[in-house]
Design a protein around this motif. Sequence first.
Motif, PDB file in Angstrom:
ATOM      1  N   ALA A 309       0.859  -1.180   0.000  1.00 20.79           N
ATOM      2  CA  ALA A 309       0.000   0.000   0.000  1.00 20.79           C
ATOM      3  C   ALA A 309       0.900   1.236   0.000  1.00 20.79           C
ATOM      4  N   HIS A 310       0.296   2.406   0.083  1.00 23.00           N
ATOM      5  CA  HIS A 310       1.125   3.617   0.190  1.00 23.00           C
ATOM      6  C   HIS A 310       2.039   3.511   1.410  1.00 23.00           C
ATOM      7  N   HIS A 311       1.461   3.098   2.554  1.00 28.12           N
ATOM      8  CA  HIS A 311       2.234   2.825   3.767  1.00 28.12           C
ATOM      9  C   HIS A 311       1.977   1.378   4.177  1.00 28.12           C
ATOM     10  N   THR A 312       3.043   0.609   4.384  1.00 27.23           N
ATOM     11  CA  THR A 312       2.924  -0.775   4.834  1.00 27.23           C
ATOM     12  C   THR A 312       3.912  -1.004   5.970  1.00 27.23           C
ATOM     13  N   VAL A 313       3.422  -1.578   7.063  1.00 29.68           N
ATOM     14  CA  VAL A 313       4.304  -1.899   8.184  1.00 29.68           C
ATOM     15  C   VAL A 313       4.348  -3.410   8.357  1.00 29.68           C
ATOM     16  N   PHE A 314       5.566  -3.937   8.496  1.00 30.93           N
ATOM     17  CA  PHE A 314       5.799  -5.361   8.706  1.00 30.93           C
ATOM     18  C   PHE A 314       6.250  -5.553  10.155  1.00 30.93           C
ATOM     19  N   PHE A 315       5.440  -6.250  10.947  1.00 26.39           N
ATOM     20  CA  PHE A 315       5.737  -6.417  12.367  1.00 26.39           C
ATOM     21  C   PHE A 315       6.641  -7.623  12.617  1.00 26.39           C
ATOM     22  N   PRO A 316       7.459  -7.545  13.661  1.00 28.58           N
ATOM     23  CA  PRO A 316       8.318  -8.680  14.029  1.00 28.58           C
ATOM     24  C   PRO A 316       7.598  -9.623  14.988  1.00 28.58           C
ATOM     25  N   ARG A 389      22.044  -3.613   4.735  1.00 27.74           N
ATOM     26  CA  ARG A 389      21.935  -4.900   4.039  1.00 27.74           C
ATOM     27  C   ARG A 389      21.159  -5.909   4.885  1.00 27.74           C
ATOM     28  N   HIS A 390      21.364  -5.847   6.191  1.00 31.97           N
ATOM     29  CA  HIS A 390      20.629  -6.746   7.084  1.00 31.97           C
ATOM     30  C   HIS A 390      19.123  -6.494   6.987  1.00 31.97           C
ATOM     31  N   LEU A 391      18.713  -5.238   6.916  1.00 33.32           N
ATOM     32  CA  LEU A 391      17.290  -4.934   6.825  1.00 33.32           C
ATOM     33  C   LEU A 391      16.696  -5.450   5.521  1.00 33.32           C
ATOM     34  N   VAL A 394      15.986  -8.981   6.194  1.00 36.36           N
ATOM     35  CA  VAL A 394      14.804  -9.142   7.037  1.00 36.36           C
ATOM     36  C   VAL A 394      13.540  -8.989   6.201  1.00 36.36           C
ATOM     37  N   LEU A 395      13.507  -7.984   5.339  1.00 36.98           N
ATOM     38  CA  LEU A 395      12.355  -7.810   4.460  1.00 36.98           C
ATOM     39  C   LEU A 395      12.146  -9.043   3.580  1.00 36.98           C
ATOM     40  N   LEU A 400       9.156 -10.001   1.179  1.00 33.93           N
ATOM     41  CA  LEU A 400       9.301  -8.852   0.297  1.00 33.93           C
ATOM     42  C   LEU A 400      10.778  -8.701  -0.067  1.00 33.93           C
ATOM     43  N   ASP A 401      11.209  -9.457  -1.087  1.00 34.25           N
ATOM     44  CA  ASP A 401      12.617  -9.487  -1.476  1.00 34.25           C
ATOM     45  C   ASP A 401      12.834  -8.567  -2.674  1.00 34.25           C
TER      46      ASP A 401
END
Length: 474
Positions: A309-316, A389-391, A394-395, A400-401
């Motif tokens: 979406a315009h804003h997307t948050v991926f939670f841990p 690079r780590h982030l 994680v994505l 989401l690669d």
Amino acid sequence: MSDIVVIGAGVGGLAAAVRLAEAGHRVEVHERAAEVGGKLAVFERDGYRFDTGPSLLTLPQVFDDLDLDLRPVPLDPVVRHVFPDRTVLDSSSVHGVFLERIAAAMGKDAADDWDRFWRRAKRIWNASWDSVLRRPMNRATLARLSWRLGDLAAIAPGRSLRSLGRAYLRDPRLRMLLDRYATYTGSDPRRAPAALAAIPYAELTHGGWYLPGGLGTLGEALHARCADAGVRVKLSSPVTGIEADRSVRGVRLASGEFVKADVVVSNVDASVLYRDLLPAPRRLAGLADRSLGGFVLLLGVRGTTPSLAHHTVFFPPNYDAEFDAIFGSASRRARPVDDPAIFVTRADDPAVRPEGNEAWFVLVNAARQGTGWSAVDWTRPGLADAYGRHLLDVLAARGLDVRDRLEFMEIRTPADLVSAPGGSIYGTAGGLTRPSNRGPVKGLYLVGGSVHPGGGLPMVTLSAQIVADAIGAA
């Protein structure tokens, strides 16, 4: 008519300048940078344009009296939430629609819980809007609030946002969603006041908005409005000190020039003002904890990504581990978050990216810059690149690669945010203990995210309104 000098051309400083000029004063703004906007900065590269500061506009009505002709575009969803179990929940500014989405994703009981919480959040918002956010924080305001027992009960002084969430929300995913709003003010939800429940209420009642061309256009619009109002804005003009005895007399510029002023409005961080600009360093009463910082990736991405979406948050999986890492603990110092919540902004706007590609602003919360126990030295060689690079890894692990789609990656760490001590992106963390809008000498006023009523574009603009009202018409 007073001669007024505004130190700093951030949103708070420019909004105050416009209002004071319209009230009949002679206003001059001095900004040390070569452009206006403060934290509302823009970076451009290879046909991509990134907002490197705020990326979400809420409460656009607070700008109405400034006549900026902003024309914001509403967002739906306001934010897409992707939880550790891959559940996806799209927030909506229409309460009934959001309840339907919660029920579809998490079940009817979760939707009922959110509806109950929403009624409490509405009480908190109404009390905050009426009694706190649009008024100077002083003894009279606190006394007024103390006599309004219903408002006081709604705001629940002494209770944390985490505690409030657990009292209303049984689904851990909704609790996680609510916890994230503490980070809007740079706070740990386990310690942030329950009053911050007003933030999701404001966002999801009044909506989330986007400005075509990016939020950096807000700074440009304010700059143009200053010109229309007769405000002189002088860029690359650092102020090195305020001259005052019992009242302000003016400011001293880095060039050595003295600029006389009857009133000075400071839009620099309050701790910097008190430590560096006043005639003698003063202890800053009412200083809250510094807010967390932000680690940012600016990504030029080939192709399109329909899942965003315009804003997307991926939670841990473990959100508390993020706050332990950012703020440190008794047994372990602050450190980069290994598995953080990741917030991705991707505007579907041809003005900010080449055709067929995307400009991604990727933000994770981070410990502020420094060498102390609750900070990280982000200038340490190799750290920023390795963490960036780590982030991306994680994505990728969260589905989401984009590692093979990158045209470039630019990195911004808390060490790069020179306008705020330690790169604290929200100035001071959420609460009612921020510094006052009145300075320690007559004729000195403070605006911006480090003072009352807090950080974020709407609050900064309200601080300018509070100060303009306090100074009054010519």
